[in-house]
Design an enzyme around this catalytic site. Structure first.
Site, PDB file in Angstrom:
ATOM      1  CE1 TYR A 256       0.918   0.017   4.360  1.00 28.27           C
ATOM      2  CE2 TYR A 256      -1.349  -0.615   4.830  1.00 28.27           C
ATOM      3  CZ  TYR A 256      -0.074  -0.345   5.268  1.00 28.27           C
ATOM      4  OH  TYR A 256       0.223  -0.448   6.599  1.00 28.27           O
ATOM      5  CD  GLU A 257      -0.302   5.603   1.905  1.00 28.08           C
ATOM      6  OE1 GLU A 257      -0.097   6.372   0.942  1.00 28.08           O
ATOM      7  OE2 GLU A 257      -1.227   5.760   2.709  1.00 28.08           O
ATOM      8  N   GLY A 258       1.428   2.936  -2.599  1.00 26.41           N
ATOM      9  CA  GLY A 258       2.286   2.811  -3.770  1.00 26.41           C
ATOM     10  C   GLY A 258       3.185   1.611  -3.621  1.00 26.41           C
TER      11      GLY A 258
END
Length: 594
Positions: free
Chosen positions: A441-443
């Site tokens: 997550y978050e890229g």
């Protein structure tokens, strides 16, 4: 039962000795007013108590029982609501917040250490204040004065929590194709309709209101990412007097059943003409959202570090307690039936790898946080611009490299336990499962790698990279003639020379083959990471050598630095060769041959 003890001594070493944060704070009027060494020390001490005494005991509880969904309502795991109230009553939610609206205005260098303790003791719980802090960052930077006054105080206090709503069922990284719509209303608000997925703590019973920041498109918005706007959409509408009104026309359709972080609710959020307000400018939503991304991505790297530290601590306890066979050099504990497994070289290798990864990660995240603080607080425009360039360069490395190492460390910790590491009661398998999401997550880490070499380096001709490389070269020059430092400086000198040459190689090859950036990105980021850690360990060794012999702590710093330089840093050599293997071998097979 797994335990957690905050690594306060190492945190203080980094803040006070390696990076001399107190001097930076004293020189800045805003920081000098907010924090001094005594205040920082008290904050670390109290955060350590909250982490070990309140949050850590609930970590397994959250994993075993998880959040529950029932007809649109989500109930947090047993004990979470009470822990959340304790956390908020201590003022922890506003630690880095804007003092104008009730925050404490603390620097990221200090906030990051607190985040590590919270995330390391209970990552599922820690996601709630982390997402709230991220929402506050965007709102504080881009929201109108009216929105900030109306929402930030209660978000900083924890009375209301925050959530970030980006992803949709058909799009993750490519946000330009989102379908959530925002229809302008006569009263200046917007009617938000659509579905968002993977919304961490999007619904729960710990706070009385949840403030969602939602990406959506206006009817006449340009196609792609240039047509995205950001909207504040509260679960409960807020009356003019600040009291809560009716429930907004939005709801949680379900929560995900996950591999890890089971204590947190990962929600599907449905918006049916929900009332929302524009944050920032029309069609500038991504810019508003990315205000918090550098902080959040650094925070995700810190998440991985925190959980890996927890795994390390428990592996060390187990290795000193578990009896199995005798040391290769003969009996070390002749009064016992066998020696503790910590006497065995391979167990030492695993524990030292874990220790070196976590201590290097803590130093590097603190170093990146220092640049975040300079970018935010410095009154010198040139310093701010330089810091902003460094933040952009380092953020993908912190997020990706630290979480990759964290999973590696947790697996090593699980391996130390042997068969017991595979069973739930010891907690090691939970660490492996919990850390795994930090790479996604978050890229995703693959996207972070592309961001580093593609956007942050190649796109500006290596200008940002040269700032970083020059700083390291200046540090190397400062140690000229310091014979005690040669064992750390010479490997650093070789590593930075290699990284500079590799950077130029990739940029040169990419001019003729666009695939070279993507083909080299993951291994390149790791080379960058190991080189950065060599710099961190050199700076730590310098301070430890100054106090060598004064206490075991400094001897341990030197031992860990030597292990890193001799056993882990050489990985950059094989990774460099992998990068130079080029992109062509990835495309020899047609897609239908896989």
């Amino acid at each position: 039962m797994p335990e957690y003890k905050a690594p306060l001594r190492d945190m203080r070493f980094l803040l006070n000795e390696v990076f001399d944060a107190p001097s930076m704070w004293a020189e800045n009027p805003r920081l000098a007013e907010a924090v001094d060494p005594d205040t920082a020390d008290a904050i670390l001490e109290e955060a350590g108590k909250i982490a070990s005494q309140v949050l850590a005991p609930l970590n397994r509880e959250g994993d075993e029982h998880s959040s529950k969904w029932n007809d649109g309502e989500v109930t947090a795991p047993p004990g979470f609501k009470e822990a959340y109230q304790t956390y908020c009553e201590g003022g922890w939610g506003g630690l880095g917040g804007n003092p104008e609206f009730g925050g404490m205005g603390m620097p990221k260098m200090l906030v990051g250490q607190v985040e590590e303790m919270v995330q390391g003791s209970n990552i599922s719980f820690g996601l709630a204040p982390m997402l709230t802090a991220g929402a506050c960052l965007s709102l504080n930077a881009h929201g109108s004065q009216e929105l900030k006054e109306k929402y930030l105080p209660n978000m900083y206090s924890g009375q209301w929590s925050g959530a970030m709503d980006l992803t949709e069922p058909h799009c993750g990284t490519d946000l330009g194709i989102i379908r959530t719509k925002a229809e302008p209303q006569a009263d200046g608000s917007y009617a938000i309709s659509g579905t968002k997925i993977f919304i961490t703590w999007g619904e729960h019973d710990m706070a009385e209101n949840i403030i969602h920041l939602v990406l959506a498109k206006l009817p006449d918005a340009p196609a792609g990412p240039k047509g995205i706007s950001l909207f504040l959409v509260p679960k409960y509408l807020v009356n003019e007097d600040g009291s809560l009104g009716e429930k907004n026309t939005m709801g949680c359709g379900s929560i995900e059943h996950k591999m890890g972080i089971k204590g947190s609710a990962t929600c599907v959020m449905n918006y049916d003409g929900a009332k929302g307000w524009l944050v920032g400018e029309v069609n500038k939503g991504l810019a508003a959202m990315f205000t918090m991304m550098n902080y959040e991505r650094v925070a995700v790297g810190i998440q991985g570090l925190g959980v890996a530290e927890n795994s390390y601590q428990n592996a060390v306890l187990y290795a000193n307690d578990r009896l199995q066979s005798r040391a290769p050099t003969g009996k070390q504990f002749p009064e016992k039936a066998a020696d503790p497994i910590i006497v065995h070289p391979d167990v030492r290798r695993m524990l030292m790898t874990m220790r070196a990864n976590t201590e290097g990660s803590r130093a590097f995240s603190t170093y990146a946080s220092r640049w975040l603080d300079l970018a935010k607080f410095s009154e010198d425009e040139d310093v701010r611009k330089n810091a902003e360039a460094m933040v952009a360069l380092l953020t993908p490395v912190v997020k990706s490299f630290l979480t990759d190492l964290a999973l590696e460390s947790a697996i090593e910790g699980q391996q130390v336990f042997g068969g017991h590491g595979f069973i739930r009661e010891w907690g090691q398998e939970q660490h492996v499962r919990d850390i795994r999401i930090t790479q996604i997550y978050e890229g995703t880490n693959g996207i972070q790698s592309l961001d580093l070499i593609g956007r942050k380096i190649a796109a500006n001709g290596g200008a940002s990279y040269r700032i970083f490389a020059e700083e390291i070269q200046q540090y190397i020059a400062s140690q000229e003639g310091n014979d005690k430092m040669a064992e750390f400086i010479n490997p650093l000198k070789a590593a930075i020379a290699n990284l500079t040459e590799l950077t130029e190689w990739v940029m040169d090859k990419a001019q003729n083959n666009p695939n070279e950036i993507g083909a080299s990105s993951v291994e390149y980021l790791k080379v960058f990471g190991y080189t950065s850690f060599a710099y961190m360990y050199a700076m730590k060794a310098e301070k430890a050598l100054e106090k060598e012999g004064s206490e075991p702590f400094y001897a341990n710093k030197l031992a860990t630095a030597r292990f890193f330089v001799k056993r882990l840093l050489p990985k950059y050599i094989s990774l460099t060769e992998a990068v130079k293997g080029g992109a062509d071998c990835l495309y020899e097979m047609a897609a239908d041959q896989f």
